[in-house]
Design a protein around this motif. Structure first.
Motif, PDB file in Angstrom:
ATOM      1  N   GLN A   1       0.512   9.639   6.590  1.00 32.23           N
ATOM      2  CA  GLN A   1       0.318   8.642   5.517  1.00 32.23           C
ATOM      3  C   GLN A   1       0.186   7.211   6.047  1.00 32.23           C
ATOM      4  OE1 GLN A   1       3.303   7.246   3.032  1.00 32.23           O
ATOM      5  NE2 GLN A   1       5.029   7.988   4.214  1.00 32.23           N
ATOM      6  N   HIS A   2       0.493   6.998   7.323  1.00 32.23           N
ATOM      7  CA  HIS A   2       0.298   5.665   7.898  1.00 32.23           C
ATOM      8  C   HIS A   2      -1.134   5.452   8.389  1.00 32.23           C
ATOM      9  CE1 HIS A   2       4.658   5.992   7.962  1.00 32.23           C
ATOM     10  NE2 HIS A   2       4.708   4.676   8.072  1.00 32.23           N
TER      11      HIS A   2
ATOM     12  N   TYR B   1      -2.859  -8.214  -0.508  1.00 32.61           N
ATOM     13  CA  TYR B   1      -3.513  -6.915  -0.668  1.00 32.61           C
ATOM     14  C   TYR B   1      -2.635  -6.004  -1.508  1.00 32.61           C
ATOM     15  CZ  TYR B   1      -5.552  -2.434   0.918  1.00 32.61           C
ATOM     16  OH  TYR B   1      -6.145  -1.193   0.986  1.00 32.61           O
TER      17      TYR B   1
ATOM     18  N   GLN C   1     -12.599  -7.081   2.067  1.00 31.29           N
ATOM     19  CA  GLN C   1     -11.453  -6.724   1.221  1.00 31.29           C
ATOM     20  C   GLN C   1     -11.770  -5.522   0.323  1.00 31.29           C
ATOM     21  OE1 GLN C   1      -8.401  -8.529   0.876  1.00 31.29           O
ATOM     22  NE2 GLN C   1      -8.840 -10.690   1.077  1.00 31.29           N
ATOM     23  N   ARG C   2     -12.977  -5.530  -0.246  1.00 31.59           N
ATOM     24  CA  ARG C   2     -13.344  -4.427  -1.148  1.00 31.59           C
ATOM     25  C   ARG C   2     -13.450  -3.109  -0.382  1.00 31.59           C
ATOM     26  NH1 ARG C   2     -18.066  -7.568  -4.580  1.00 31.59           N
ATOM     27  NH2 ARG C   2     -16.671  -8.540  -6.111  1.00 31.59           N
TER      28      ARG C   2
ATOM     29  N   THR D   1      -6.250   7.930   1.708  1.00 35.76           N
ATOM     30  CA  THR D   1      -4.946   8.322   1.184  1.00 35.76           C
ATOM     31  C   THR D   1      -5.081   9.597   0.342  1.00 35.76           C
ATOM     32  OG1 THR D   1      -4.175   6.037   1.167  1.00 35.76           O
ATOM     33  CG2 THR D   1      -2.977   7.563  -0.237  1.00 35.76           C
TER      34      THR D   1
ATOM     35  N   CYS E   1     -11.998  -2.388   2.475  1.00 34.14           N
ATOM     36  CA  CYS E   1     -10.667  -1.995   2.954  1.00 34.14           C
ATOM     37  C   CYS E   1      -9.944  -1.191   1.885  1.00 34.14           C
ATOM     38  CB  CYS E   1      -9.828  -3.228   3.301  1.00 34.14           C
ATOM     39  SG  CYS E   1     -10.262  -3.957   4.872  1.00 34.14           S
ATOM     40  N   LEU E   2     -10.008  -1.690   0.662  1.00 36.16           N
ATOM     41  CA  LEU E   2      -9.306  -1.006  -0.413  1.00 36.16           C
ATOM     42  C   LEU E   2      -9.916   0.371  -0.663  1.00 36.16           C
ATOM     43  CD1 LEU E   2      -7.020  -1.199  -2.409  1.00 36.16           C
ATOM     44  CD2 LEU E   2      -8.579  -2.157  -4.064  1.00 36.16           C
TER      45      LEU E   2
ATOM     46  N   VAL F   1       2.091   2.879   2.297  1.00 36.76           N
ATOM     47  CA  VAL F   1       3.124   2.892   3.331  1.00 36.76           C
ATOM     48  C   VAL F   1       4.416   2.235   2.833  1.00 36.76           C
ATOM     49  CG1 VAL F   1       3.739   2.051   5.643  1.00 36.76           C
ATOM     50  CG2 VAL F   1       1.441   2.937   5.210  1.00 36.76           C
TER      51      VAL F   1
ATOM     52  N   LEU G   1      -5.730   5.826 -10.214  1.00 33.00           N
ATOM     53  CA  LEU G   1      -6.573   4.623 -10.181  1.00 33.00           C
ATOM     54  C   LEU G   1      -7.334   4.439  -8.859  1.00 33.00           C
ATOM     55  CD1 LEU G   1      -4.260   1.997 -11.876  1.00 33.00           C
ATOM     56  CD2 LEU G   1      -6.475   2.795 -12.723  1.00 33.00           C
ATOM     57  N   GLY G   2      -6.875   5.105  -7.823  1.00 36.35           N
ATOM     58  CA  GLY G   2      -7.435   4.869  -6.491  1.00 36.35           C
ATOM     59  C   GLY G   2      -8.936   5.100  -6.401  1.00 36.35           C
TER      60      GLY G   2
ATOM     61  N   ARG H   1      -3.708   2.804   6.749  1.00 38.26           N
ATOM     62  CA  ARG H   1      -3.487   1.400   7.108  1.00 38.26           C
ATOM     63  C   ARG H   1      -4.069   1.099   8.500  1.00 38.26           C
ATOM     64  NH1 ARG H   1       2.225  -1.882   6.976  1.00 38.26           N
ATOM     65  NH2 ARG H   1       1.997  -1.671   4.728  1.00 38.26           N
TER      66      ARG H   1
ATOM     67  N   VAL I   1      -7.860   0.935   8.171  1.00 41.40           N
ATOM     68  CA  VAL I   1      -8.229  -0.305   7.482  1.00 41.40           C
ATOM     69  C   VAL I   1      -8.165  -1.489   8.452  1.00 41.40           C
ATOM     70  CG1 VAL I   1      -7.338  -1.970   5.790  1.00 41.40           C
ATOM     71  CG2 VAL I   1      -7.707   0.403   5.125  1.00 41.40           C
TER      72      VAL I   1
ATOM     73  N   ASP J   1      -8.926   2.729   2.119  1.00 36.86           N
ATOM     74  CA  ASP J   1      -7.511   3.041   1.955  1.00 36.86           C
ATOM     75  C   ASP J   1      -7.337   4.117   0.874  1.00 36.86           C
ATOM     76  OD1 ASP J   1      -4.753   3.014   1.658  1.00 36.86           O
ATOM     77  OD2 ASP J   1      -4.589   0.850   1.349  1.00 36.86           O
ATOM     78  N   GLU J   2      -7.948   3.884  -0.275  1.00 30.30           N
ATOM     79  CA  GLU J   2      -7.778   4.807  -1.406  1.00 30.30           C
ATOM     80  C   GLU J   2      -8.362   6.189  -1.102  1.00 30.30           C
ATOM     81  OE1 GLU J   2      -5.903   4.105  -3.733  1.00 30.30           O
ATOM     82  OE2 GLU J   2      -5.900   1.927  -4.000  1.00 30.30           O
TER      83      GLU J   2
ATOM     84  N   ASP K   1       0.852  -1.190   0.000  1.00 30.08           N
ATOM     85  CA  ASP K   1       0.000   0.000   0.000  1.00 30.08           C
ATOM     86  C   ASP K   1       0.885   1.238   0.000  1.00 30.08           C
ATOM     87  OD1 ASP K   1       0.974   0.156   2.570  1.00 30.08           O
ATOM     88  OD2 ASP K   1      -0.904  -0.390   3.548  1.00 30.08           O
TER      89      ASP K   1
ATOM     90  N   SER L   1      -3.688   1.115  -5.037  1.00 29.53           N
ATOM     91  CA  SER L   1      -3.242   1.796  -6.259  1.00 29.53           C
ATOM     92  C   SER L   1      -1.774   2.219  -6.153  1.00 29.53           C
ATOM     93  CB  SER L   1      -4.119   3.009  -6.557  1.00 29.53           C
ATOM     94  OG  SER L   1      -4.010   3.968  -5.532  1.00 29.53           O
TER      95      SER L   1
ATOM     96  N   HIS M   1      -8.821 -11.746  -4.644  1.00 28.43           N
ATOM     97  CA  HIS M   1      -9.083 -10.321  -4.421  1.00 28.43           C
ATOM     98  C   HIS M   1      -8.111  -9.450  -5.216  1.00 28.43           C
ATOM     99  CE1 HIS M   1      -9.940  -6.515  -2.625  1.00 28.43           C
ATOM    100  NE2 HIS M   1      -8.694  -6.410  -2.187  1.00 28.43           N
TER     101      HIS M   1
END
Lengths: 99, 139
Positions: free
Chosen positions: B13-14, A41, B38-39, B49, B41-42, A12, B110-111, B17, B20, B45-46, A10, A44, A72
Motif C-alpha cells: 500500500q506504500h 494533496y 497534480q492531476r 491503490t 499524481c492523484l 498511507v 470516489l477514487g 506514493r 507518484v 495514486d487512485e 493519502d 480519496s 488543487h
C-alpha cells in the motif's frame, strides 16, 4: 474546534488523519473547522475521513468548514461533490463565522 | 515518445506514493505544469491503490503491475498495466450520486471518479489477460 492539516493525506496516512480528527472532536464540539493552508494533496482516502467527520458532526447538529484551501485541493473537493456538503471559506475567521 | 521511464510496482500500500513521487520528479524535470502534475499524481495514486487493494483478489499467479511514463509529440502519456482480474474502471466503476443527502452518501468509491474527471483522456483495453489503462494529456 479548529484542526490544522498539513502535507499529504493519502492511503498511507489516512488512518492517522482520522485519529487526529477524532481527537479534535472528542471535546464534544460538533462544529469543526479544518485549516487546510498547509495541505498540498488529498486523495480519496483522505476525503473518506472528511466525509466521516461531516456525517458525525451533522448528526449532532453541527458540521465541517474548511478554510485556506489550496487550488488543487479545492478542485478535488469540487469534483468529489464535497463543496456541496461542507463549507469552504478563505480564512479561519470566516470558517468560524459560517456556523 | 522522446522520453520514457518505466517502473515495476509491488503489492504494497506504500507503492502508490513511491510511484507518484517518481512521476512528480519525471514530470517536473520535463517542464510539465504544476496543475497537470497534480492531476496526474492523484489519478495514478487512485488507480494504483485500487489495483493493489482489489485487482488480484482470487487471481492465481504472480501479480505484476507496471507503470510507464512517456513524453513526446506534444503529449504526456502514463500507461498502467496489470495482470489482475479484468476490470475496466471507465465502465465497471459505479458512478457516485452527489444528490444523496450526507447521511446516505457511501464512504468511498470516489477514487476512480476523480481519476476519470481530472485527466484529459483515459482509455482502457484488455490485452493478453492484462488491464491496460492509458492516461494522456496534450501539452
Amino acid at each position: 474546534m479548529i484542526a490544522a492539516v498539513s502535507g499529504r493525506v493519502d492511503s498511507v496516512n489516512a488512518t492517522s488523519f482520522e485519529q487526529e480528527l477524532s481527537k479534535a472532536m472528542e471535546g464534544g464540539s460538533s462544529r469543526l473547522v479544518v485549516d487546510c493552508g498547509e495541505l498540498s494533496y488529498i486523495s480519496s482516502a483522505g476525503l473518506r475521513i472528511l466525509l466521516l467527520a461531516v456525517k458525525k458532526t451533522r448528526a449532532q447538529g453541527g458540521g465541517v468548514a474548511l478554510c485556506q484551501v489550496q487550488d488543487h485541493v479545492r478542485e478535488v473537493l469540487e469534483v468529489s461533490g464535497f463543496t456541496r456538503i461542507m463549507t469552504v471559506r478563505d480564512t479561519v475567521e470566516q470558517a468560524i463565522d459560517s456556523f | 515518445m522522446d522520453v520514457t521511464l518505466g517502473i515495476d510496482v509491488g503489492m504494497d500500500q506504500h507503492e502508490p506514493r513511491r510511484v507518484v513521487e517518481v512521476f512528480e520528479r519525471f514530470a517536473t524535470a520535463n517542464g510539465i505544469s504544476d496543475l497537470v502534475v497534480q492531476r496526474f499524481c492523484l489519478a495514478l495514486d487512485e488507480i494504483l491503490t485500487n489495483v493493489i487493494s482489489y485487482g488480484f483478489e482470487k487471481v492465481p499467479g504472480k501479480p505484476r503491475i507496471r507503470v510507464d511514463f512517456g513524453l513526446g509529440d506534444g503529449l504526456l502519456e502514463v500507461r498502467i498495466e496489470d495482470n489482475g482480474r479484468s476490470f475496466n474502471p471507465l465502465a465497471d466503476a459505479p458512478l457516485p450520486d452527489f444528490t444523496l443527502p450526507v447521511d446516505e452518501r457511501p464512504i468511498g468509491g470516489l477514487g476512480i471518479h476523480l481519476a476519470k474527471n481530472l485527466v484529459h483522456d483515459i482509455s482502457y483495453r484488455r490485452d493478453k489477460k492484462r488491464n491496460c489503462l492509458t492516461l494522456t494529456q496534450p501539452l
